[in-house]
Design an enzyme around this catalytic site. Structure first.
Site, PDB file in Angstrom:
ATOM      1  N   LYS A  60      -0.015  14.159   1.266  1.00 31.41           N
ATOM      2  CA  LYS A  60      -1.367  14.433   0.754  1.00 31.41           C
ATOM      3  C   LYS A  60      -1.502  15.897   0.306  1.00 31.41           C
ATOM      4  CE  LYS A  60      -3.191  10.406   2.509  1.00 31.41           C
ATOM      5  NZ  LYS A  60      -3.812   9.324   1.737  1.00 31.41           N
ATOM      6  N   LYS A  98     -15.060   7.468  -4.140  1.00 33.30           N
ATOM      7  CA  LYS A  98     -16.320   7.769  -3.458  1.00 33.30           C
ATOM      8  C   LYS A  98     -16.870   9.122  -3.908  1.00 33.30           C
ATOM      9  CE  LYS A  98     -14.454   5.228   0.422  1.00 33.30           C
ATOM     10  NZ  LYS A  98     -13.581   5.388   1.589  1.00 33.30           N
ATOM     11  N   LYS A 129      -9.166  13.482   3.986  1.00 31.38           N
ATOM     12  CA  LYS A 129      -8.223  12.366   4.059  1.00 31.38           C
ATOM     13  C   LYS A 129      -7.291  12.611   5.243  1.00 31.38           C
ATOM     14  CE  LYS A 129      -7.124  13.337  -0.202  1.00 31.38           C
ATOM     15  NZ  LYS A 129      -7.348  12.037  -0.798  1.00 31.38           N
ATOM     16  N   ARG A 130      -6.515  11.597   5.581  1.00 28.12           N
ATOM     17  CA  ARG A 130      -5.541  11.731   6.656  1.00 28.12           C
ATOM     18  C   ARG A 130      -4.652  12.959   6.411  1.00 28.12           C
ATOM     19  NH1 ARG A 130      -0.646   8.632   6.725  1.00 28.12           N
ATOM     20  NH2 ARG A 130      -1.538   7.506   4.968  1.00 28.12           N
ATOM     21  N   THR A 190      -9.076   5.795  -2.284  1.00 27.14           N
ATOM     22  CA  THR A 190     -10.455   5.350  -2.479  1.00 27.14           C
ATOM     23  C   THR A 190     -11.434   6.500  -2.246  1.00 27.14           C
ATOM     24  OG1 THR A 190     -10.474   4.524  -0.189  1.00 27.14           O
ATOM     25  CG2 THR A 190     -10.077   2.912  -1.955  1.00 27.14           C
ATOM     26  N   HIS A 209       0.803  -1.227   0.000  1.00 25.36           N
ATOM     27  CA  HIS A 209       0.000   0.000   0.000  1.00 25.36           C
ATOM     28  C   HIS A 209       0.832   1.272   0.000  1.00 25.36           C
ATOM     29  CE1 HIS A 209      -4.137  -1.495   0.500  1.00 25.36           C
ATOM     30  NE2 HIS A 209      -3.633  -2.456   1.244  1.00 25.36           N
TER      31      HIS A 209
END
Length: 817
Positions: free
Chosen positions: A557, A663, A551-552, A659, A360
């Protein structure tokens, strides 16, 4: 499902039947009557009513699995972010409306009950939500399997935002009990730690260990519109001795329960802070605890129908969701060789046919390793087994590689340089029959870069399985206005075959449908706006662009890239308030790991920037910034359907898949993103004209680094960017502490800007201008939103699990009677 089963289900699904069941469960399950019952009592009674209807399917599925002697999948994950179970189970059984009516007839509002159910705090982010989607799809497709993990008492933490800062409080999600789980006190296994090993004849024994018991808790995982169900089995730590009676009788009450508390700490908290030696040791204990219990359970289940281990690999597939469960490999070797006396070579052959591993991450620093000294102290036998596996592996490689010392050093399971550490990803690759990435780009980079040596040795071992999400939860459940509209247009079969959504593409330009689509979207936005006003005291305009980055919180990110654009946008509005600005609400959500200082600083920066912008009368409703606290499945179900714009802006080459991007697109949000992870495949699926792609590609990132990236030059050459960074540096947003964000400034400008925020800023700002232009063209935006929904067929987790079942696990669905 047989005609008899169908008739039985229909009889049990009527409003009258449900009402009777709720009354019975209130009395005999909860122990209350309708007069004294509190709202949470009604939730438990209704949940037990639903659970009863799942149990019959569960028992039947289990019986069929044994009768058909099927091959089973054991899916091991440190996280299962399953969210709320009640509504998901109602949809799976097809009784959502009936339950709503039954409760209403008893004077109970089901919507208010739903909000009382806590999220199961069994995960943190995408890894855990992916695992939950996979369980849903395995059951829906009839794939016989089990999810295995830890029953965390407190989960990670409950995030509060106080004066713009993250505040962590315990998330005791089990406070009111969990009606969905079945405690299994009869299913307990002893897990050993410490001690030493001795050689006795031709056997190795692990002796003088300390013990903790692993007790099973089972949750039913229903398939959608099928009688097939599966099981999520979670382990809870129990002390082998509850009380030191001698110490208690002497009045030393703390010491009397000290051993119990130490043992049971193993399953208290998800991801303890690993910035300390004690935290790292607890993390290692957690990982071994759950895989040891799982491997013992696997063997017990296999031996119920088989007298020898000859067919073990034929009947069992073990899947490792990331590196956290990799200790299952030496643990199963230990059980087979030391306990069940299977010869080493045969045991290793079984292992290599049974195990598969999903990687991952593309970042080498994120690949899990364990200190040899700690392993020697906590798991001495496992370290010996790892050393033996490594010795045989390196001997084989040396014989076939011309004794390439440098390559052998790179691929060894043990990093011998500096602090000796065991490389868990390497162990997973050597032991697995398949290793997969989770998007096409990720799999390509995985075999080209971080695992290149292994890919050259075993090219057939590496494959790709792009991630997916379950449409049941992420569209049917999360966005009832939109899913109802889709049902009216194309029927309901899209819940089982997401490629059915392609039919919506033909409706682009249809005035009635596009109008209804916009109306459904606006209802979701109004719902979120109401929530923000009620719970955060933040008023937002539902006709503005709802721009989400959820998101985290992590530097890769690139929430910082988003914040920089917000600041530049703010400055532009301040400088030209007379212009007709497209209103925008920029929302952030996500947790920062408790020991990750920079991530927490980023949250504080968002808080300070939002305080400045939201209270500026010159700006008004043209720009708002909101941080939605305690992001989890239920929060995501509320805010994702309301999104217009999906921020997927990681530096190319860092996000394995994502993901959240799926969504959001499934709910009609347009993506602004880099060519990273599954963004590439989403772009191909929805059309380049219906997505906003910007920034350097993964190859271009490598080239820029090789040439010598100089972020200060970009800072000096772009006046708008320089102004925004100077405002961060000089305390414009933090007048109470002007130096609060100096590390952010220096990280981006002077310390290398590792994630290339400044390198992509100009392209990001230009893409955001394209977003504004598209949004004011209502028809064009709606057409693109519909194209996103219509193009999401391949991103169903049903497709993903079908790929795993065929290509990796080689397992078939249970044949229903």
């Amino acid at each position: 499902m047989t005609a008899v089963d169908l008739e039985f289900d229909q009889l049990n699904s009527t409003v009258d039947a449900l009402r009777r069941s709720i009354s019975n469960r209130m009395m005999y399950g909860v122990g209350k009557d309708a007069i004294t019952a509190q709202p949470r009592d009604w939730l438990h009674a209704a949940a037990l009513t639903v659970r009863d209807r799942l149990v019959a399917r569960w028992m039947k599925t289990t019986r069929l699995q044994y009768e058909q002697d099927v091959k089973r999948v054991y899916y091991l994950s440190m996280e299962f972010l399953i969210g709320r179970t009640f509504t998901n189970a109602l949809l799976a059984l097809g009784i959502y409306d009936q339950m709503n009516e039954a409760l209403a007839s008893m004077g109970v509002d089901m919507a208010s009950l739903v909000n009382l159910e806590p999220d199961a705090a069994l995960g943190n982010g995408g890894l855990g939500r992916l695992a939950a989607c996979f369980l849903d799809s395995m059951a829906t497709l009839g794939i016989p399997g089990f999810g295995y993990g830890i029953r965390y008492e407190y989960g990670m933490f409950r995030q509060q935002i106080v004066e713009g800062e993250q505040l962590e409080t315990p998330d005791y999600w089990l406070r009111a009990g969990n009606p969905w789980e079945f405690p299994r006190p009869e299913v307990q296994y002893i897990v050993h730690f410490g001690g030493r090993t001795v050689q006795r004849d031709d056997r190795v024994e692990w002796i003088d260990t300390e013990h903790v018991n692993a007790m099973a808790y089972d949750t039913v995982i229903p398939g959608y519109a099928t009688s097939a169900t599966n099981t999520l089995r979670l382990w809870s730590a129990r002390a082998t001795e509850e009380l030191d009676l001698s110490a208690f009788n002497k009045g030393d009450y703390r010491r009397a329960v000290e051993a119990k508390n130490t043992s049971e700490n193993v399953s208290r908290l998800l991801y303890p802070d690993d910035s300390t030696p004690a935290g790292r040791e607890l993390r290692l204990r957690q990982e071994y605890f759950f895989v040891s219990a799982t491997m013992q359970d696997l063997i017990r289940r296999y031996q119920r129908t088989h007298s020898t281990f000859g067919r073990l690999a034929e009947k069992v597939a073990v899947h490792l969701n990331d590196t956290h469960p990799v200790l299952a490999i030496p643990e199963l070797m230990r059980l087979l060789v030391d306990v069940h006396h299977v010869p080493w070579d045969k045991a290793w052959k079984h292992i290599q046919q049974m195990f598969s591993y999903t990687n991952h991450t593309l970042m080498p620093e994120a690949l899990e390793t364990w200190d040899v000294e700690m392993l020697a102290r906590l798991l001495p036998r496992h370290l010996e087994i790892i050393f033996d596996i490594n010795a045989e592996f390196l001997k084989h490689v040396s014989e076939h590689s011309g004794h390439d010392v440098e390559m052998i050093r790179r691929i060894s399971l043990v990093d011998e340089y500096g602090q000796r550490r065991v490389r868990m990803a390497h162990l997973a690759i050597v032991a697995s029959q398949k290793v997969n990435g989770v998007s096409k780009l990720h799999s390509q980079l995985m075999t080209r870069d971080i695992f290149a040596d292994f890919a050259k040795m075993w090219p057939e071992r590496f494959t790709n399985v792009t991630n997916g999400i379950t449409p049941r939860r992420w569209l049917a459940q999360a966005s009832r206005p939109l899913s109802s509209l889709i049902d009216e247009q194309i029927g309901t079969h899209w819940r089982r075959d997401l490629f059915e959504l392609e039919k919506l593409g033909d409706l682009r330009g249809d005035p009635a449908f596009t109008s209804a689509f916009r109306a459904a979207k606006r209802r979701n936005k109004q719902h979120l706006a109401h929530h923000l006003a009620q719970h955060l005291g933040q008023t937002v305009n539902p006709d503005a662009i709802f721009d989400l980055q959820v998101k985290r919180i992590h530097e890769y990110k690139r929430q910082l890239l988003n914040v920089l654009h917000v600041i530049v946008r703010y400055n532009r509005i301040r400088q030209h308030p007379e212009r007709d600005w497209v209103p925008r609400v920029v929302m952030f959500a996500g947790k920062a790991a408790s020991a990750y200082r920079m991530a927490k600083t980023i949250i504080k920066l968002i808080g300070d920037v939002s305080a400045k912008i939201n209270n500026d009368p010159v700006v008004g409703d043209r720009l708002k910034v909101v941080f939605v606290p305690n992001y989890g499945v239920s929060v995501a179900e509320m805010i994702i359907p309301a999104a217009d714009l999906s921020e997927q802006i990681s530096m190319a080459g860092t996000e394995a898949s994502g993901t959240g991007n799926m969504k959001l697109a499934l709910n009609g949000a347009l993506t602004i993103g880099t060519l990273d992870g599954a963004n590439i495949e989403i772009c191909d699926a929805v059309g380049r004209e219906n997505i906003f792609i910007f920034g350097h590609t993964a190859d271009e990132v490598d080239e820029l680094r090789a040439k010598g990236y100089r972020p200060r030059q970009l800072y000096e050459e772009n006046p708008e960017l320089r102004m925004a960074l100077d405002q961060i540096r000089t305390g414009f947003f933090s007048p109470d502490d002007p130096h609060r964000f100096s590390d952010i400034f220096h990280t981006l400008v002077d310390w290398g800007d590792h994630y290339m925020v400044l390198a992509d800023f100009a392209a990001f700002a230009k893409a955001q201008e394209e977003v504004d232009a598209r949004f004011v063209d209502t028809q064009a935006w709606t057409d693109s939103a519909i194209a996103n929904v219509a193009g999401m067929g391949q991103f169903s987790s049903d497709r993903t699990i079908g790929d795993y079942a065929r290509e990796i696990w080689h397992v078939k669905p249970v044949e229903e009677e």
